[in-house]
Design a protein around this motif. Structure first.
Motif, PDB file in Angstrom:
ATOM      1  N   GLY A 113       0.801  -1.213   0.000  1.00  0.00           N
ATOM      2  CA  GLY A 113       0.000   0.000   0.000  1.00  0.00           C
ATOM      3  C   GLY A 113       0.834   1.262   0.000  1.00  0.00           C
ATOM      4  N   ILE A 114       0.162   2.344  -0.308  1.00  0.00           N
ATOM      5  CA  ILE A 114       0.754   3.680  -0.300  1.00  0.00           C
ATOM      6  C   ILE A 114      -0.223   4.601   0.403  1.00  0.00           C
ATOM      7  CG2 ILE A 114       1.402   5.685  -1.706  1.00  0.00           C
ATOM      8  CD1 ILE A 114       2.218   3.788  -3.919  1.00  0.00           C
ATOM      9  N   GLU A 115       0.306   5.477   1.242  1.00  0.00           N
ATOM     10  CA  GLU A 115      -0.494   6.523   1.855  1.00  0.00           C
ATOM     11  C   GLU A 115       0.187   7.862   1.579  1.00  0.00           C
ATOM     12  OE1 GLU A 115      -2.133   8.048   6.185  1.00  0.00           O
ATOM     13  OE2 GLU A 115      -1.027   6.169   6.059  1.00  0.00           O
ATOM     14  N   VAL A 116      -0.573   8.820   1.083  1.00  0.00           N
ATOM     15  CA  VAL A 116      -0.049  10.154   0.814  1.00  0.00           C
ATOM     16  C   VAL A 116      -0.796  11.145   1.689  1.00  0.00           C
ATOM     17  CG1 VAL A 116       0.187  11.992  -0.907  1.00  0.00           C
ATOM     18  CG2 VAL A 116       0.678   9.615  -1.532  1.00  0.00           C
ATOM     19  N   SER A 117      -0.027  11.972   2.406  1.00  0.00           N
ATOM     20  CA  SER A 117      -0.595  13.035   3.234  1.00  0.00           C
ATOM     21  C   SER A 117      -0.097  14.377   2.739  1.00  0.00           C
ATOM     22  CB  SER A 117      -0.184  12.868   4.701  1.00  0.00           C
ATOM     23  OG  SER A 117      -0.705  11.676   5.232  1.00  0.00           O
ATOM     24  N   LEU A 118      -0.995  15.341   2.673  1.00  0.00           N
ATOM     25  CA  LEU A 118      -0.651  16.714   2.328  1.00  0.00           C
ATOM     26  C   LEU A 118      -0.995  17.586   3.526  1.00  0.00           C
ATOM     27  CD1 LEU A 118      -0.932  15.422  -0.553  1.00  0.00           C
ATOM     28  CD2 LEU A 118      -1.542  17.706  -1.312  1.00  0.00           C
ATOM     29  N   GLN A 119      -0.003  18.263   4.043  1.00  0.00           N
ATOM     30  CA  GLN A 119      -0.209  19.173   5.166  1.00  0.00           C
ATOM     31  C   GLN A 119      -0.410  20.576   4.622  1.00  0.00           C
ATOM     32  OE1 GLN A 119       3.035  18.769   7.928  1.00  0.00           O
ATOM     33  NE2 GLN A 119       2.878  16.550   7.954  1.00  0.00           N
ATOM     34  N   GLU A 120      -1.599  21.132   4.872  1.00  0.00           N
ATOM     35  CA  GLU A 120      -1.900  22.502   4.460  1.00  0.00           C
ATOM     36  C   GLU A 120      -1.252  23.501   5.408  1.00  0.00           C
ATOM     37  OE1 GLU A 120      -5.927  23.616   3.580  1.00  0.00           O
ATOM     38  OE2 GLU A 120      -6.525  21.527   3.495  1.00  0.00           O
ATOM     39  N   SER A 121      -1.150  23.112   6.659  1.00  0.00           N
ATOM     40  CA  SER A 121      -0.576  23.971   7.691  1.00  0.00           C
ATOM     41  C   SER A 121      -0.172  23.076   8.853  1.00  0.00           C
ATOM     42  CB  SER A 121      -1.593  25.016   8.159  1.00  0.00           C
ATOM     43  OG  SER A 121      -2.612  24.391   8.936  1.00  0.00           O
ATOM     44  N   HIS A 122       0.283  23.680   9.929  1.00  0.00           N
ATOM     45  CA  HIS A 122       0.673  22.896  11.097  1.00  0.00           C
ATOM     46  C   HIS A 122      -0.535  22.337  11.852  1.00  0.00           C
ATOM     47  CE1 HIS A 122      -0.150  26.837  12.737  1.00  0.00           C
ATOM     48  NE2 HIS A 122      -0.212  26.306  13.937  1.00  0.00           N
ATOM     49  N   VAL A 123      -1.746  22.740  11.465  1.00  0.00           N
ATOM     50  CA  VAL A 123      -2.942  22.267  12.173  1.00  0.00           C
ATOM     51  C   VAL A 123      -3.932  21.522  11.280  1.00  0.00           C
ATOM     52  CG1 VAL A 123      -2.792  24.038  13.968  1.00  0.00           C
ATOM     53  CG2 VAL A 123      -4.127  24.488  11.897  1.00  0.00           C
ATOM     54  N   ALA A 124      -3.671  21.407   9.976  1.00  0.00           N
ATOM     55  CA  ALA A 124      -4.635  20.753   9.085  1.00  0.00           C
ATOM     56  C   ALA A 124      -3.926  19.996   7.969  1.00  0.00           C
ATOM     57  CB  ALA A 124      -5.580  21.790   8.484  1.00  0.00           C
ATOM     58  N   TRP A 125      -4.384  18.775   7.722  1.00  0.00           N
ATOM     59  CA  TRP A 125      -3.848  17.978   6.626  1.00  0.00           C
ATOM     60  C   TRP A 125      -4.877  16.941   6.204  1.00  0.00           C
ATOM     61  CZ3 TRP A 125      -1.880  17.931  11.556  1.00  0.00           C
ATOM     62  CH2 TRP A 125      -2.011  16.757  12.296  1.00  0.00           C
ATOM     63  N   ALA A 126      -4.644  16.346   5.046  1.00  0.00           N
ATOM     64  CA  ALA A 126      -5.510  15.300   4.518  1.00  0.00           C
ATOM     65  C   ALA A 126      -4.639  14.171   3.996  1.00  0.00           C
ATOM     66  CB  ALA A 126      -6.386  15.850   3.398  1.00  0.00           C
ATOM     67  N   SER A 127      -5.194  12.965   4.015  1.00  0.00           N
ATOM     68  CA  SER A 127      -4.466  11.777   3.553  1.00  0.00           C
ATOM     69  C   SER A 127      -5.356  10.921   2.675  1.00  0.00           C
ATOM     70  CB  SER A 127      -4.004  10.932   4.746  1.00  0.00           C
ATOM     71  OG  SER A 127      -3.127  11.642   5.562  1.00  0.00           O
ATOM     72  N   TYR A 128      -4.701  10.133   1.845  1.00  0.00           N
ATOM     73  CA  TYR A 128      -5.381   9.115   1.065  1.00  0.00           C
ATOM     74  C   TYR A 128      -4.514   7.870   1.105  1.00  0.00           C
ATOM     75  CZ  TYR A 128      -7.466   6.516  -2.737  1.00  0.00           C
ATOM     76  OH  TYR A 128      -8.075   5.536  -3.472  1.00  0.00           O
ATOM     77  N   GLU A 129      -5.128   6.741   1.399  1.00  0.00           N
ATOM     78  CA  GLU A 129      -4.417   5.472   1.466  1.00  0.00           C
ATOM     79  C   GLU A 129      -5.052   4.510   0.469  1.00  0.00           C
ATOM     80  OE1 GLU A 129      -3.191   2.057   4.742  1.00  0.00           O
ATOM     81  OE2 GLU A 129      -4.242   3.847   5.385  1.00  0.00           O
ATOM     82  N   ARG A 130      -4.185   3.794  -0.248  1.00  0.00           N
ATOM     83  CA  ARG A 130      -4.668   2.831  -1.226  1.00  0.00           C
ATOM     84  C   ARG A 130      -3.839   1.562  -1.201  1.00  0.00           C
ATOM     85  NH1 ARG A 130      -4.042   3.575  -7.288  1.00  0.00           N
ATOM     86  NH2 ARG A 130      -3.729   1.358  -7.040  1.00  0.00           N
ATOM     87  N   ALA A 131      -4.473   0.491  -1.559  1.00  0.00           N
ATOM     88  CA  ALA A 131      -3.791  -0.798  -1.683  1.00  0.00           C
ATOM     89  C   ALA A 131      -3.108  -0.865  -3.037  1.00  0.00           C
ATOM     90  CB  ALA A 131      -4.796  -1.929  -1.540  1.00  0.00           C
ATOM     91  N   LEU A 132      -2.103  -1.720  -3.113  1.00  0.00           N
ATOM     92  CA  LEU A 132      -1.420  -1.966  -4.388  1.00  0.00           C
ATOM     93  C   LEU A 132      -1.656  -3.404  -4.835  1.00  0.00           C
ATOM     94  CD1 LEU A 132       1.958  -0.149  -3.777  1.00  0.00           C
ATOM     95  CD2 LEU A 132       0.096   0.557  -5.256  1.00  0.00           C
TER      96      LEU A 132
END
Length: 132
Positions: A113-132
């Motif tokens: 799997g792969i998980e990608v997180s994007l941090q917009e700031s020090h208090v907010a971020w989003a992630s997406y995780e997917r299987a391979l």
């Protein structure tokens, strides 16, 4: 589960459609810290998850396609609200394609799997995780 994470960043401009976005409907900039986490159940024959150097380089190449760009002008994003969540999935899918193509080395084909997180700031971020 074993994992390694590599980090980069991307600077973009974009705007959103929809009242839920309030003032972000206007063109604005964002700098995202991007973490790509690669996972596998067992280490490969070299006792690694994936080649960190290759993972770092390929993440950089994926991000270079839209770094310092207005995402509203990128054909792949035409008509799409390029939310942090959307971009996390887009980057994860691009990395998955590279894994399947062998670009991250033959050992990477054993990733689960792969998980990608994007941090917009020090208090907010989003992630997406997917299987391979």
């Amino acid at each position: 589960m074993f994992s390694i994470t590599v980090r980069d960043h991307v600077m973009v401009a974009h705007s959103f459609r929809g009242e839920v976005f309030g003032p972000a409907q206007r063109l604005h900039g964002a700098t995202f810290v991007v973490d790509a986490r690669f996972k596998r159940v067992d280490l490969d024959s070299d006792n690694i998850v994936v080649d960190i150097g290759l993972a770092t380089a390929e993440l950089g190449k994926v991000l270079a396609e839209f770094n310092y760009r207005n995402l509203d002008d990128v054909p792949a994003f035409a008509g799409i609200n390029t939310s942090t969540e959307f971009l996390a999935k887009f980057i994860a899918d691009q990395l998955a394609d590279l894994v399947h193509a062998g670009t991250l080395g033959e050992g990477a084909r054993g990733l689960s799997g792969i998980e990608v997180s994007l941090q917009e700031s020090h208090v907010a971020w989003a992630s997406y995780e997917r299987a391979l």
